[in-house]
Design a protein around this motif. Structure first.
Motif, PDB file in Angstrom:
ATOM      1  N   VAL A   6      30.788  25.089  -9.279  1.00 42.50           N
ATOM      2  CA  VAL A   6      30.461  26.439  -8.859  1.00 42.50           C
ATOM      3  C   VAL A   6      29.799  27.118 -10.035  1.00 42.50           C
ATOM      4  CG1 VAL A   6      31.367  28.648  -8.056  1.00 42.50           C
ATOM      5  CG2 VAL A   6      32.451  26.530  -7.306  1.00 42.50           C
ATOM      6  N   GLU A   7      28.637  27.666  -9.813  1.00 45.61           N
ATOM      7  CA  GLU A   7      27.938  28.358 -10.879  1.00 45.61           C
ATOM      8  C   GLU A   7      27.213  29.550 -10.276  1.00 45.61           C
ATOM      9  OE1 GLU A   7      24.844  27.321 -14.456  1.00 45.61           O
ATOM     10  OE2 GLU A   7      25.830  25.715 -13.386  1.00 45.61           O
ATOM     11  N   GLN A   8      27.550  30.714 -10.744  1.00 44.28           N
ATOM     12  CA  GLN A   8      26.947  31.960 -10.289  1.00 44.28           C
ATOM     13  C   GLN A   8      26.996  32.055  -8.775  1.00 44.28           C
ATOM     14  OE1 GLN A   8      23.121  32.461 -12.113  1.00 44.28           O
ATOM     15  NE2 GLN A   8      23.930  32.152 -14.145  1.00 44.28           N
ATOM     16  N   ALA A   9      25.853  31.990  -8.100  1.00 43.63           N
ATOM     17  CA  ALA A   9      25.792  32.221  -6.660  1.00 43.63           C
ATOM     18  C   ALA A   9      25.664  30.941  -5.851  1.00 43.63           C
ATOM     19  CB  ALA A   9      24.621  33.152  -6.360  1.00 43.63           C
ATOM     20  N   VAL A  10      26.001  29.801  -6.438  1.00 41.71           N
ATOM     21  CA  VAL A  10      25.884  28.521  -5.733  1.00 41.71           C
ATOM     22  C   VAL A  10      27.147  27.693  -5.944  1.00 41.71           C
ATOM     23  CG1 VAL A  10      24.576  26.387  -5.484  1.00 41.71           C
ATOM     24  CG2 VAL A  10      23.389  28.470  -6.162  1.00 41.71           C
ATOM     25  N   GLU A  11      27.713  27.223  -4.858  1.00 40.52           N
ATOM     26  CA  GLU A  11      28.801  26.252  -4.924  1.00 40.52           C
ATOM     27  C   GLU A  11      28.248  24.947  -4.377  1.00 40.52           C
ATOM     28  OE1 GLU A  11      33.030  25.142  -2.836  1.00 40.52           O
ATOM     29  OE2 GLU A  11      32.304  27.195  -2.697  1.00 40.52           O
ATOM     30  N   VAL A  12      28.408  23.883  -5.119  1.00 39.22           N
ATOM     31  CA  VAL A  12      27.914  22.571  -4.709  1.00 39.22           C
ATOM     32  C   VAL A  12      29.116  21.664  -4.520  1.00 39.22           C
ATOM     33  CG1 VAL A  12      26.472  20.607  -5.363  1.00 39.22           C
ATOM     34  CG2 VAL A  12      25.803  22.919  -6.053  1.00 39.22           C
ATOM     35  N   ARG A  13      29.186  21.028  -3.350  1.00 44.16           N
ATOM     36  CA  ARG A  13      30.309  20.129  -3.083  1.00 44.16           C
ATOM     37  C   ARG A  13      29.863  19.004  -2.147  1.00 44.16           C
ATOM     38  NH1 ARG A  13      31.092  24.587   0.081  1.00 44.16           N
ATOM     39  NH2 ARG A  13      31.443  24.204   2.295  1.00 44.16           N
ATOM     40  N   ARG A  14      30.593  17.928  -2.188  1.00 45.29           N
ATOM     41  CA  ARG A  14      30.378  16.794  -1.284  1.00 45.29           C
ATOM     42  C   ARG A  14      31.262  16.990  -0.061  1.00 45.29           C
ATOM     43  NH1 ARG A  14      26.086  13.647  -1.694  1.00 45.29           N
ATOM     44  NH2 ARG A  14      25.510  13.446  -3.846  1.00 45.29           N
ATOM     45  N   ALA A  15      30.721  16.673   1.098  1.00 42.56           N
ATOM     46  CA  ALA A  15      31.477  16.676   2.350  1.00 42.56           C
ATOM     47  C   ALA A  15      31.044  15.436   3.108  1.00 42.56           C
ATOM     48  CB  ALA A  15      31.192  17.940   3.147  1.00 42.56           C
ATOM     49  N   GLY A  16      31.818  14.380   2.979  1.00 40.07           N
ATOM     50  CA  GLY A  16      31.429  13.113   3.585  1.00 40.07           C
ATOM     51  C   GLY A  16      30.156  12.609   2.936  1.00 40.07           C
ATOM     52  N   ASP A  17      29.147  12.338   3.750  1.00 40.99           N
ATOM     53  CA  ASP A  17      27.880  11.835   3.220  1.00 40.99           C
ATOM     54  C   ASP A  17      26.891  12.957   2.891  1.00 40.99           C
ATOM     55  OD1 ASP A  17      27.218  12.648   5.784  1.00 40.99           O
ATOM     56  OD2 ASP A  17      25.934  10.925   6.188  1.00 40.99           O
ATOM     57  N   ALA A  18      27.328  14.204   3.022  1.00 40.66           N
ATOM     58  CA  ALA A  18      26.430  15.342   2.807  1.00 40.66           C
ATOM     59  C   ALA A  18      26.728  16.065   1.499  1.00 40.66           C
ATOM     60  CB  ALA A  18      26.533  16.329   3.962  1.00 40.66           C
ATOM     61  N   LEU A  19      25.677  16.641   0.943  1.00 41.03           N
ATOM     62  CA  LEU A  19      25.806  17.561  -0.177  1.00 41.03           C
ATOM     63  C   LEU A  19      25.691  18.957   0.418  1.00 41.03           C
ATOM     64  CD1 LEU A  19      25.959  17.809  -3.304  1.00 41.03           C
ATOM     65  CD2 LEU A  19      23.465  18.080  -3.236  1.00 41.03           C
ATOM     66  N   VAL A  20      26.710  19.780   0.220  1.00 40.70           N
ATOM     67  CA  VAL A  20      26.718  21.137   0.761  1.00 40.70           C
ATOM     68  C   VAL A  20      26.437  22.106  -0.378  1.00 40.70           C
ATOM     69  CG1 VAL A  20      28.082  22.932   1.909  1.00 40.70           C
ATOM     70  CG2 VAL A  20      28.345  20.518   2.582  1.00 40.70           C
ATOM     71  N   LEU A  21      25.419  22.927  -0.192  1.00 43.96           N
ATOM     72  CA  LEU A  21      25.085  23.980  -1.149  1.00 43.96           C
ATOM     73  C   LEU A  21      25.448  25.310  -0.497  1.00 43.96           C
ATOM     74  CD1 LEU A  21      21.525  22.799  -2.248  1.00 43.96           C
ATOM     75  CD2 LEU A  21      23.689  22.357  -3.374  1.00 43.96           C
ATOM     76  N   ALA A  22      26.551  25.898  -0.922  1.00 40.98           N
ATOM     77  CA  ALA A  22      27.006  27.173  -0.372  1.00 40.98           C
ATOM     78  C   ALA A  22      26.456  28.292  -1.242  1.00 40.98           C
ATOM     79  CB  ALA A  22      28.525  27.212  -0.324  1.00 40.98           C
ATOM     80  N   LEU A  23      25.557  29.073  -0.663  1.00 48.06           N
ATOM     81  CA  LEU A  23      24.945  30.190  -1.384  1.00 48.06           C
ATOM     82  C   LEU A  23      25.710  31.455  -1.053  1.00 48.06           C
ATOM     83  CD1 LEU A  23      21.189  29.353  -0.674  1.00 48.06           C
ATOM     84  CD2 LEU A  23      22.627  28.566  -2.551  1.00 48.06           C
ATOM     85  N   ARG A  24      25.691  32.414  -1.977  1.00 46.12           N
ATOM     86  CA  ARG A  24      26.372  33.676  -1.698  1.00 46.12           C
ATOM     87  C   ARG A  24      25.616  34.833  -2.327  1.00 46.12           C
ATOM     88  NH1 ARG A  24      31.096  32.377  -5.943  1.00 46.12           N
ATOM     89  NH2 ARG A  24      30.577  30.341  -5.303  1.00 46.12           N
ATOM     90  N   GLY A  25      25.877  35.996  -1.783  1.00 45.84           N
ATOM     91  CA  GLY A  25      25.234  37.198  -2.301  1.00 45.84           C
ATOM     92  C   GLY A  25      23.871  37.423  -1.684  1.00 45.84           C
ATOM     93  N   GLU A  26      23.009  38.066  -2.437  1.00 45.76           N
ATOM     94  CA  GLU A  26      21.672  38.412  -1.953  1.00 45.76           C
ATOM     95  C   GLU A  26      20.681  37.306  -2.283  1.00 45.76           C
ATOM     96  OE1 GLU A  26      20.550  42.212  -3.510  1.00 45.76           O
ATOM     97  OE2 GLU A  26      22.178  43.235  -2.482  1.00 45.76           O
ATOM     98  N   LEU A  27      19.951  36.842  -1.267  1.00 43.42           N
ATOM     99  CA  LEU A  27      18.892  35.860  -1.475  1.00 43.42           C
ATOM    100  C   LEU A  27      17.558  36.593  -1.408  1.00 43.42           C
ATOM    101  CD1 LEU A  27      19.806  32.615   0.476  1.00 43.42           C
ATOM    102  CD2 LEU A  27      19.977  33.095  -1.945  1.00 43.42           C
ATOM    103  N   ASP A  28      17.138  37.064  -2.568  1.00 43.56           N
ATOM    104  CA  ASP A  28      15.880  37.792  -2.677  1.00 43.56           C
ATOM    105  C   ASP A  28      15.026  37.135  -3.756  1.00 43.56           C
ATOM    106  OD1 ASP A  28      17.219  38.513  -4.992  1.00 43.56           O
ATOM    107  OD2 ASP A  28      17.477  40.602  -4.415  1.00 43.56           O
ATOM    108  N   LEU A  29      13.961  37.795  -4.165  1.00 41.35           N
ATOM    109  CA  LEU A  29      13.073  37.225  -5.174  1.00 41.35           C
ATOM    110  C   LEU A  29      13.833  36.918  -6.466  1.00 41.35           C
ATOM    111  CD1 LEU A  29      10.260  36.395  -6.062  1.00 41.35           C
ATOM    112  CD2 LEU A  29       9.867  38.754  -6.765  1.00 41.35           C
ATOM    113  N   TYR A  30      14.679  37.823  -6.885  1.00 44.70           N
ATOM    114  CA  TYR A  30      15.455  37.615  -8.104  1.00 44.70           C
ATOM    115  C   TYR A  30      16.380  36.405  -7.957  1.00 44.70           C
ATOM    116  CZ  TYR A  30      18.858  38.275 -11.800  1.00 44.70           C
ATOM    117  OH  TYR A  30      19.690  38.070 -12.857  1.00 44.70           O
TER     118      TYR A  30
END
Length: 114
Positions: A6-30
């Motif tokens: 988990v780093e800043q606004a991204v959580e990265v985890r494995r779920a079976g054969d998939a890589l899940v990228l959980a984003l949070r907060g505002e997804l804007d230009l910044y």
């Protein structure tokens, strides 16, 4: 890369054969500038299946859309599968309005397993 991080606004985890990228907060230009390098790092291992989870995203504009398309391109250029989990109706409406719901391949459920 560790199995999950988990780093800043991204959580990265494995779920079976998939890589899940959980984003949070505002997804804007910044966020694209801040989160982009983190997602690039997560995708460096060339995962075959990636699901981006937008459950905890509170705002989405063209910068966030660009980030999603960039991630999709990174995965699909290498023959991988890319999908987005977006249970928030307000954000889903935006994706449908700009006609990105099909290219981003919406999924109703997150992959299970670990």
């Amino acid at each position: 890369m560790p199995e999950s991080f988990v780093e800043q606004a991204v959580e990265v985890r494995r779920a079976g054969d998939a890589l899940v990228l959980a984003l949070r907060g505002e997804l804007d230009l910044y966020a694209g500038l801040r989160v982009g390098p983190l997602t690039d790092r997560a995708l460096r291992g060339h995962p075959r299946r990636v699901v981006v989870d937008l459950t905890r995203v509170t705002f989405l504009d063209c910068g966030g859309l660009s980030l999603l398309l960039r991630m999709r391109g990174q995965v699909t250029r290498r023959g991988g599968e890319f999908a987005v989990h977006c249970p928030e109706p307000r954000l889903l409406r935006i994706l449908r309005y700009v006609r990105l719901d099909e290219p981003l391949r919406m999924v109703a459920e997150l992959p299970c397993g670990g």
